[in-house]
Design a protein around this motif. Structure first.
Motif, mmCIF file in Angstrom:
data_model
loop_
_atom_site.group_PDB
_atom_site.id
_atom_site.type_symbol
_atom_site.label_atom_id
_atom_site.label_comp_id
_atom_site.label_asym_id
_atom_site.label_seq_id
_atom_site.Cartn_x
_atom_site.Cartn_y
_atom_site.Cartn_z
ATOM 1 N N GLU A 97 38.114 -3.531 -14.163
ATOM 2 C CA GLU A 97 38.591 -3.751 -15.528
ATOM 3 C C GLU A 97 37.551 -3.348 -16.571
ATOM 4 N N LEU A 98 36.274 -3.530 -16.253
ATOM 5 C CA LEU A 98 35.209 -3.240 -17.213
ATOM 6 C C LEU A 98 34.768 -1.775 -17.197
ATOM 7 N N GLY A 99 35.391 -0.963 -16.369
ATOM 8 C CA GLY A 99 35.084 0.462 -16.375
ATOM 9 C C GLY A 99 33.844 0.857 -15.603
ATOM 10 N N VAL A 100 33.375 -0.010 -14.702
ATOM 11 C CA VAL A 100 32.225 0.327 -13.869
ATOM 12 C C VAL A 100 32.600 1.503 -12.963
ATOM 13 N N THR A 101 31.695 2.447 -12.800
ATOM 14 C CA THR A 101 31.999 3.653 -12.023
ATOM 15 C C THR A 101 32.021 3.387 -10.525
ATOM 16 N N GLY A 102 30.997 2.672 -10.025
ATOM 17 C CA GLY A 102 30.899 2.464 -8.587
ATOM 18 C C GLY A 102 30.423 1.071 -8.237
ATOM 19 N N PHE A 103 30.837 0.596 -7.072
ATOM 20 C CA PHE A 103 30.491 -0.741 -6.580
ATOM 21 C C PHE A 103 29.860 -0.569 -5.206
ATOM 22 N N LEU A 104 28.608 -1.045 -5.057
ATOM 23 C CA LEU A 104 27.864 -0.857 -3.814
ATOM 24 C C LEU A 104 27.513 -2.222 -3.220
ATOM 25 N N PRO A 105 28.322 -2.745 -2.309
ATOM 26 C CA PRO A 105 28.004 -4.037 -1.685
ATOM 27 C C PRO A 105 26.891 -3.874 -0.651
ATOM 28 N N PHE A 106 26.013 -4.875 -0.567
ATOM 29 C CA PHE A 106 24.922 -4.781 0.400
ATOM 30 C C PHE A 106 24.608 -6.154 0.981
ATOM 31 N N HIS A 107 23.957 -6.129 2.131
ATOM 32 C CA HIS A 107 23.503 -7.349 2.796
ATOM 33 C C HIS A 107 21.992 -7.414 2.682
ATOM 34 N N SER A 108 21.485 -8.579 2.280
ATOM 35 C CA SER A 108 20.039 -8.748 2.118
ATOM 36 C C SER A 108 19.599 -10.052 2.773
ATOM 37 N N ALA A 109 18.323 -10.367 2.635
ATOM 38 C CA ALA A 109 17.718 -11.470 3.392
ATOM 39 C C ALA A 109 18.400 -12.812 3.160
ATOM 40 N N PHE A 110 18.797 -13.094 1.924
ATOM 41 C CA PHE A 110 19.333 -14.414 1.600
ATOM 42 C C PHE A 110 20.851 -14.445 1.475
ATOM 43 N N CYS A 111 21.533 -13.422 1.983
ATOM 44 C CA CYS A 111 23.000 -13.446 1.972
ATOM 45 C C CYS A 111 23.500 -14.549 2.900
ATOM 46 N N ALA A 112 24.513 -15.279 2.441
ATOM 47 C CA ALA A 112 25.059 -16.383 3.231
ATOM 48 C C ALA A 112 26.280 -15.968 4.041
ATOM 49 N N VAL A 113 26.582 -14.674 4.063
ATOM 50 C CA VAL A 113 27.722 -14.173 4.834
ATOM 51 C C VAL A 113 27.222 -13.114 5.807
ATOM 52 N N PRO A 114 27.951 -12.871 6.900
ATOM 53 C CA PRO A 114 27.512 -11.874 7.879
ATOM 54 C C PRO A 114 27.448 -10.475 7.279
ATOM 55 N N ALA A 115 26.600 -9.649 7.855
ATOM 56 C CA ALA A 115 26.468 -8.268 7.375
ATOM 57 C C ALA A 115 27.718 -7.459 7.667
ATOM 58 N N LEU A 116 28.424 -7.794 8.753
ATOM 59 C CA LEU A 116 29.586 -7.015 9.161
ATOM 60 C C LEU A 116 30.798 -7.400 8.322
#
Length: 240
Positions: A97-116
């Motif tokens: 909605e805000l017109g962002v061009t790209g979305f890049l999800p990533f997994h890092s050290a303190f993520c509380a969800v699985p990388a997969l």
């Protein structure tokens, strides 16, 4: 006016054919009839105004007019650490909605969800993007990247001229201090998961050319931080 996505190959000069789920939605959910006008977008930046000619399993359309749109600059890319529950769904919708061009999800050290991330979730994000495009009138959908690890993300963003990482421990640089934005062709904003960034990740990001930035004295929830970053940077870039 009702809005539908159509594949570019389904448009042939002054004629177009709407098929599949979009045709089903037009006929059986909205119950539109011959002679009514609708709007189409093909995902490449062209919006069409069309009239319904024939209703069948596929819907035959006559193109009335077409208008070409170009993406705004600077192009904003949000790199977001994976969040729990439906928070990622919310951010994908709002980024569209805000017109962002790209979305890049990533997994890092303190993520509380699985990388997969299963294909089902990626498919849901694509559906959210298309529905948000219909709602907000966006002609070019949000580009959704595959989930990556933090190191891969840093390497993949090396070409961006303006790279910002938002960190609650930063004290020297605030987002307000970045105005006015230099005329960069693209900006990447890196926002962490619920647990934030590890100090070593900040060091890696700085070595990769990112500038740590503060969002103020308050500690914001991850989704609040991401939403604030998107809105403020789009405003500063004259894209709102």
């Amino acid at each position: 006016m009702h809005r539908f996505f159509i594949e570019p190959r389904a448009i042939d000069g002054p004629r177009a054919t709407l098929a599949g789920p979009e045709a089903h939605h037009l006929r059986h959910v909205l119950r539109l009839t011959a002679g009514e006008e609708i709007e189409l977008f093909d995902g490449s930046g062209t919006i069409y105004r069309a009239k319904i000619d024939q209703l069948g399993k596929a819907v035959e359309l006559a193109i009335i007019s077409r208008q070409r749109f170009s993406p705004g600059t600077p192009a904003l890319f949000l790199a977001q650490g994976l969040l729990k529950g439906r928070k990622m769904d919310f951010l994908v919708q709002k980024a569209t909605e805000l017109g962002v061009t790209g979305f890049l999800p990533f997994h890092s050290a303190f993520c509380a969800v699985p990388a997969l991330i299963k294909d089902a979730k990626s498919s849901r994000w694509e559906k959210i993007i298309m529905e948000a495009c219909k709602q907000c009138g966006r002609p070019i959908p949000l580009q959704m990247a595959a989930v990556s690890d933090f190191g891969t993300l840093l390497a993949a963003t090396a070409h961006h001229p303006c790279k910002l990482i938002f960190w609650e421990k930063e004290t020297a640089t605030r987002l307000a201090g970045l105005a006015p934005l230099p005329p960069h062709p693209s900006i990447i904003a890196l926002v962490g998961p619920e647990g934030g960034f590890a100090d070593t990740e900040i060091e890696q990001a700085v070595q990769a050319g990112f500038t740590p930035v503060s969002l103020g004295r308050q500690i914001l929830r991850a989704e609040t931080a991401a939403l604030s970053v998107m809105a403020i940077l789009q405003y500063l870039g004259d894209n709102l």
